[in-house]
Design an enzyme around this catalytic site. Structure first.
Site, PDB file in Angstrom:
ATOM      1  N   LYS A   1       3.685  -6.843  32.736  1.00 18.32           N
ATOM      2  CA  LYS A   1       2.707  -7.925  33.367  1.00 18.32           C
ATOM      3  C   LYS A   1       3.449  -8.732  34.387  1.00 18.32           C
ATOM      4  CE  LYS A   1       0.246  -8.869  29.011  1.00 18.32           C
ATOM      5  NZ  LYS A   1       0.176  -9.665  27.841  1.00 18.32           N
TER       6      LYS A   1
ATOM      7  N   GLN B   1       1.965 -15.387  25.038  1.00 16.78           N
ATOM      8  CA  GLN B   1       1.799 -13.804  24.444  1.00 16.78           C
ATOM      9  C   GLN B   1       1.645 -14.182  23.124  1.00 16.78           C
ATOM     10  OE1 GLN B   1       2.059 -11.047  26.221  1.00 16.78           O
ATOM     11  NE2 GLN B   1       1.849  -9.955  24.400  1.00 16.78           N
TER      12      GLN B   1
ATOM     13  N   ASP C   1      -6.639 -15.191  29.796  1.00 17.89           N
ATOM     14  CA  ASP C   1      -6.962 -14.379  28.471  1.00 17.89           C
ATOM     15  C   ASP C   1      -8.376 -14.624  27.893  1.00 17.89           C
ATOM     16  OD1 ASP C   1      -5.078 -12.576  27.740  1.00 17.89           O
ATOM     17  OD2 ASP C   1      -3.732 -14.049  26.348  1.00 17.89           O
TER      18      ASP C   1
END
Ligand code: NDP
Length: 300
Positions: free
Chosen positions: A54, A98, A121
């Site tokens: 990422k 994460q 997200d």
């Protein structure tokens, strides 16, 4: 019939190029550089790989990447304090924590502490509610990537019969909302579904998000259907040598490719699109925060 292969790797490269072009425009016109903060707690090897990928791709499209690596025993209070700081940081437009988090941390609480406008997200309940009511939201990256590929392949999805296997909050449920938003008739199947093969057999679109290697065989698929395989499963591959492994999806590619009209492969299908959509979401969040025009086709 042999299915057309939907090349997620190539599609993701196209999305990243679009993101990079728009980043260059807002940088030039507004002097703003989108920034993505990724928070990793602990040393889960798979999570480390994702976070590295990422960060690398964020920089490649011209955005700022801020990585925060915290010890596995970080307290909830310390993690929440970091998120509060990132919420208030004007250079940070997207925040991603994460998952999974170590067991002593409450994931729901952590996600709900992220500013919904920076929740790239799309897991914050405000964004879940906005998506569910057809309003502008941050859309979870994996289903967004699936939708982009389906739209690109079919044009309109209106009236199509879509069956999603899996009802998780991160894939199955938001995928259902997105397909409903595109006027599909949507069924969500799960572990208690009776007669799953028959349910899947009537679908024009099958999205498999189960986490069971090669579970969906070709004889469950209606000839010509489009199959999106979200699964990422690592299995033993003795044919490659002792101790070797390989990645497979939730779909038995060898048999499904003979029947389907189109299919996303694993690897090289949904996976690359997920990170590309994370970058797209960060750009979208930045544009919304600054009242700048949003990139076209990179969100719903
Ligand atoms: P979850 O484990 O959260 O959900 C799995 C779902 O599958 C559940 O709803 C479960 O039903 C259902 N299920 C399990 N067994 C069966 C069965 N035998 N028949 C029908 N349904 C079943 O998984 P995720 O949604 O998080 O992930 C799914 C897959 O996608 C995984 O392989 C994961 O690695 C992959 N993934 C890939 C991403 C990418 O970037 N490509 C991103 C995210 C995930 P029930 O609810 O009843 O238990």
């Amino acid at each position: 019939m042999t299915a057309e292969i939907i090349d997620g790797k190539a599609f993701a490269a196209k999305v990243r190029a679009q993101v990079a072009a728009h980043v260059a425009v807002i940088r030039e016109s507004h002097g703003v550089i989108p920034g993505l903060a990724v928070v990793l707690v602990g040393e889960d090897p798979a999570s480390q790989v994702y976070v590295r990928a990422k960060g690398k791709q964020t920089v490649e499209v011209g955005m700022n990447s801020y990585e925060h690596k915290l010890d596995a025993d970080t307290s909830e209070a310390d993690l929440l304090a970091l998120i509060k700081r990132l919420n208030g940081d004007a250079d940070v437009h997207g925040i991603l924590v994460q998952l999974p988090l170590p067991g002593h941390l409450n994931e729901d609480l952590v996600i709900s502490s992220i500013d919904p406008a920076k929740d790239v997200d799309g897991f914050h309940i405000s964004n879940v509610g906005l998506l569910g009511t057809g309003q502008k939201s941050m859309v979870p990256c994996t289903p967004l990537g699936c939708l982009m590929m389906l739209r690109d392949h079919h044009g309109s999805l209106s009236g199509m019969d879509a069956v999603i296997i899996g009802r998780s909050n991160i894939v199955g449920k938001p995928m259902a909302q997105l397909l409903l938003g595109d006027s599909c008739m949507v069924t969500i199947a799960h572990s208690r579904t009776r007669d799953l093969p028959d349910v899947v057999r009537r679908a024009d679109i099958v999205v498999a998000a189960v986490g069971r290697p090669e579970m969906v065989p070709g004889d469950w698929i209606k000839p010509g259907a489009t199959v999106v395989d979200v699964g990422i499963n690592r299995i033993d591959a003795p044919e490659k040598g002792e101790g070797k492994t390989r990645l497979v999806g939730d779909v038995d590619f060898a048999s499904v490719v003979q029947v389907a009209g189109a299919i996303t492969p694993v690897p090289g299908g949904v996976g690359p699109m997920t990170i590309a959509c994370l970058l797209a979401n960060t750009l979208t969040a930045c544009c919304r925060a600054g009242g700048m025009p949003e990139p076209e086709g990179l969100t719903v």
